[in-house]
Scaffold this active site. Structure first.
Site, PDB file in Angstrom:
ATOM      1  N   LYS A 117       0.810  -1.113   0.036  1.00 47.45           N
ATOM      2  CA  LYS A 117       0.183  -0.019  -0.034  1.00 47.45           C
ATOM      3  C   LYS A 117       0.779   1.141  -0.113  1.00 47.45           C
ATOM      4  CE  LYS A 117      -4.494  -1.573   1.086  1.00 47.45           C
ATOM      5  NZ  LYS A 117      -5.844  -1.586   1.891  1.00 47.45           N
ATOM      6  N   LYS A 199      -5.679  -8.317  -8.359  1.00 50.43           N
ATOM      7  CA  LYS A 199      -7.274  -8.543  -7.549  1.00 50.43           C
ATOM      8  C   LYS A 199      -8.235  -7.512  -8.125  1.00 50.43           C
ATOM      9  CE  LYS A 199      -8.130  -7.464  -3.310  1.00 50.43           C
ATOM     10  NZ  LYS A 199      -8.609  -7.140  -1.970  1.00 50.43           N
ATOM     11  N   LYS A 202     -12.497  -2.425  -5.379  1.00 50.86           N
ATOM     12  CA  LYS A 202     -13.480  -1.356  -5.602  1.00 50.86           C
ATOM     13  C   LYS A 202     -12.952  -0.111  -5.805  1.00 50.86           C
ATOM     14  CE  LYS A 202     -14.483  -2.191  -0.827  1.00 50.86           C
ATOM     15  NZ  LYS A 202     -13.261  -2.145  -0.185  1.00 50.86           N
TER      16      LYS A 202
HETATM   17  N1  AQP Z   1     -11.350  -9.396  -6.014  1.00 53.13           N
HETATM   18  C1  AQP Z   1     -11.762 -10.422  -4.809  1.00 53.13           C
HETATM   19  N2  AQP Z   1     -11.900 -11.692  -4.771  1.00 53.13           N
HETATM   20  C2  AQP Z   1     -12.215 -12.202  -3.546  1.00 53.13           C
HETATM   21  N3  AQP Z   1     -12.441 -11.572  -2.386  1.00 53.13           N
HETATM   22  C3  AQP Z   1     -12.387 -10.356  -2.313  1.00 53.13           C
HETATM   23  N4  AQP Z   1     -12.244  -9.495  -1.188  1.00 53.13           N
HETATM   24  C4  AQP Z   1     -12.115  -8.191  -1.602  1.00 53.13           C
HETATM   25  N5  AQP Z   1     -11.994  -8.313  -3.178  1.00 53.13           N
HETATM   26  C5  AQP Z   1     -11.893  -9.630  -3.713  1.00 53.13           C
HETATM   27  C6  AQP Z   1     -12.721  -9.929  -0.169  1.00 53.13           C
HETATM   28  O1  AQP Z   1     -13.555  -8.714   0.690  1.00 53.13           O
HETATM   29  C7  AQP Z   1     -12.958  -8.659   1.970  1.00 53.13           C
HETATM   30  C8  AQP Z   1     -12.366  -7.581   2.352  1.00 53.13           C
HETATM   31  O2  AQP Z   1     -12.876  -6.364   1.468  1.00 53.13           O
HETATM   32  P1  AQP Z   1     -12.314  -5.131   1.683  1.00 53.13           P
HETATM   33  O3  AQP Z   1     -12.669  -3.866   1.024  1.00 53.13           O
HETATM   34  O4  AQP Z   1     -12.337  -4.558   3.253  1.00 53.13           O
HETATM   35  O5  AQP Z   1     -10.639  -4.777   1.598  1.00 53.13           O
HETATM   36  P2  AQP Z   1      -9.893  -5.231   0.098  1.00 53.13           P
HETATM   37  O6  AQP Z   1      -9.543  -6.611   0.183  1.00 53.13           O
HETATM   38  O7  AQP Z   1      -8.633  -4.346   0.173  1.00 53.13           O
HETATM   39  O8  AQP Z   1     -10.809  -4.917  -0.908  1.00 53.13           O
HETATM   40  P3  AQP Z   1     -10.677  -3.841  -2.197  1.00 53.13           P
HETATM   41  O9  AQP Z   1     -11.776  -3.777  -3.054  1.00 53.13           O
HETATM   42  O10 AQP Z   1      -9.277  -4.091  -2.905  1.00 53.13           O
HETATM   43  O11 AQP Z   1     -10.491  -2.569  -1.303  1.00 53.13           O
HETATM   44  P4  AQP Z   1      -9.938  -1.276  -1.657  1.00 53.13           P
HETATM   45  O12 AQP Z   1      -9.924  -1.127  -3.194  1.00 53.13           O
HETATM   46  O13 AQP Z   1     -10.716  -0.083  -0.668  1.00 53.13           O
HETATM   47  O14 AQP Z   1      -8.388  -1.254  -1.059  1.00 53.13           O
HETATM   48  C9  AQP Z   1     -11.958  -9.721   2.379  1.00 53.13           C
HETATM   49  O15 AQP Z   1     -12.632 -10.902   2.764  1.00 53.13           O
HETATM   50  C10 AQP Z   1     -11.409 -10.173   0.813  1.00 53.13           C
HETATM   51  O16 AQP Z   1     -10.883 -11.332   0.714  1.00 53.13           O
END
Ligand code: AQP
Length: 335
Positions: A117, A199, A202
């Site tokens: 990050k 991955k 969002k």
């Molecule tokens: N692409 C994905 N495939 C499978 N599981 C996913 N999760 C998120 N993206 C995928 C699961 O969602 C939970 C946590 O989500 P989060 O939004 O708190 O954090 P993150 O994983 O950092 O998701 P983003 O979308 O990538 O967030 P941003 O863009 O805000 O940094 C977990 O259970 C994760 O496995």
């Protein structure tokens, strides 16, 4: 359900840093819904975590409510699970402070998500980003969680949580349950449609990279049509050499229940055009009921507020109990 139940406890959360994607549905929400039958579940909208990256305040407020509506639309039952917003339970921040004094600087420096990050956001490498895993430990330990559903990217953080729990228990006396990872099923990691080795996220600035749970059928079909694949026109599951096609096969599998072998047979001799259209339509059909439900739920803001208020009250009752124990053990005066 009352919080004295002997059922095993699960805690999980998602940050309200954007509209949830189909990745969240596949990798988190779908499992969360199933887990409700067998566990005492706490599902949290992790707004404290989300401010480690800059958020627009009005959007953060809006996303928090939308995330709650999506949780419910996906099947989280607020009658049986506790659904709450993290910042409405101040015990999270309080316990995180105490735990941070038991966490080594070196330990946090080894966290790969911090390194990733910081590289992604060199303009804002804040202390919160660094201590994020301590807050995550507090989230889990407050509820004496037995199990935590984690993806690969969170395994290291859960290990730290376990170490902190053991360290504190050893230094004082048994205080925290040491949580175990709950490994979700394979095939649930959804990759970006535009860069299938990363991955789906969002907060990806490329709108074509992610399928949001609020996307219309037409948008879903179009995004999948534009998804990056490769040039050999072969529909075959091979994550290493064909990440784009494999990702679309995973989506098709999730939407239809068909196995990878069945999908390969179905599209033998056919081109990517036919394949992508079939994936697009089946994914749109899969998401449509959830999305329609979401827009319905979102209309009743008062009900959502009531659910979140009650959720925070329930969560606080449990969290306070743990924090009181901790404050007593570390020697804070309690009157
Ligand atoms: N692409 C994905 N495939 C499978 N599981 C996913 N999760 C998120 N993206 C995928 C699961 O969602 C939970 C946590 O989500 P989060 O939004 O708190 O954090 P993150 O994983 O950092 O998701 P983003 O979308 O990538 O967030 P941003 O863009 O805000 O940094 C977990 O259970 C994760 O496995």
């Amino acid at each position: 359900m009352d919080e004295t139940t002997k059922q095993k406890v699960i805690l999980s959360g998602i940050q309200p840093s954007g509209v949830l994607t189909i990745g969240h549905l596949a990798g988190a929400l779908k499992n969360w819904v199933d887990l409700q039958n067998d566990f005492r579940c706490y599902y949290m909208i992790a707004d404290l975590h989300s401010i480690t990256l800059r958020q627009v305040p009005a959007e953060l407020r809006q996303r928090t409510i939308e995330t709650a509506a999506l949780f419910i639309a996906a099947g989280i039952n607020p009658e049986t699970s506790t659904l709450f917003v993290q910042s409405q339970v101040p015990e999270h921040a309080e316990l995180a402070w105490v735990l941070s004094t038991y966490t080594g600087f070196g330990e946090l420096s080894r966290m790969t998500q911090f390194k990733d990050k910081s590289e992604k956001h060199p303009e804002n490498i804040n202390a919160g980003l660094f201590t994020y895993p301590v807050l995550m430990a507090a989230d889990i330990l407050l509820y004496q969680a037995d199990l935590v559903p984690v993806g690969d990217d969170q395994k290291q953080h859960l290990e730290l949580t376990r170490n902190l729990a053991q360290r504190f228990n050893h230094y004082y006396s048994e205080t925290f349950k040491v949580p175990e990872p709950y490994i979700s099923k394979i095939g649930s990691r959804i990759m970006s449609l535009q860069e299938p080795t990363t991955k789906m996220s969002k907060s990806d600035p490329n709108m074509n990279a992610s399928i949001f749970l609020s996307d219309s059928n037409e948008v879903i079909v179009n995004k999948i049509k534009r998804a990056v694949t490769d040039s050999d026109a072969l529909i075959k599951y091979d994550e290493a050499n064909k990440p784009g096609v494999s990702n679309l096969m995973t989506l098709y599998h999730l939407a239809t229940g068909r196995s990878f072998a069945e999908i390969e047979n179905e599209f033998e001799g056919k081109g990517y055009g036919d394949f992508k259209l079939a994936v697009g339509i089946s994914v749109a059909n899969w998401i449509a009921p959830l999305r329609d439900n979401y827009f319905e739920i979102l209309k009743d803001k008062k009900r959502l507020q009531d659910i979140l208020t009650q959720g925070a009250e329930q969560a606080r009752r449990v969290a306070r109990k743990t924090l009181d124990k901790v404050y007593k053990k570390v020697g804070f005066v309690r009157f």
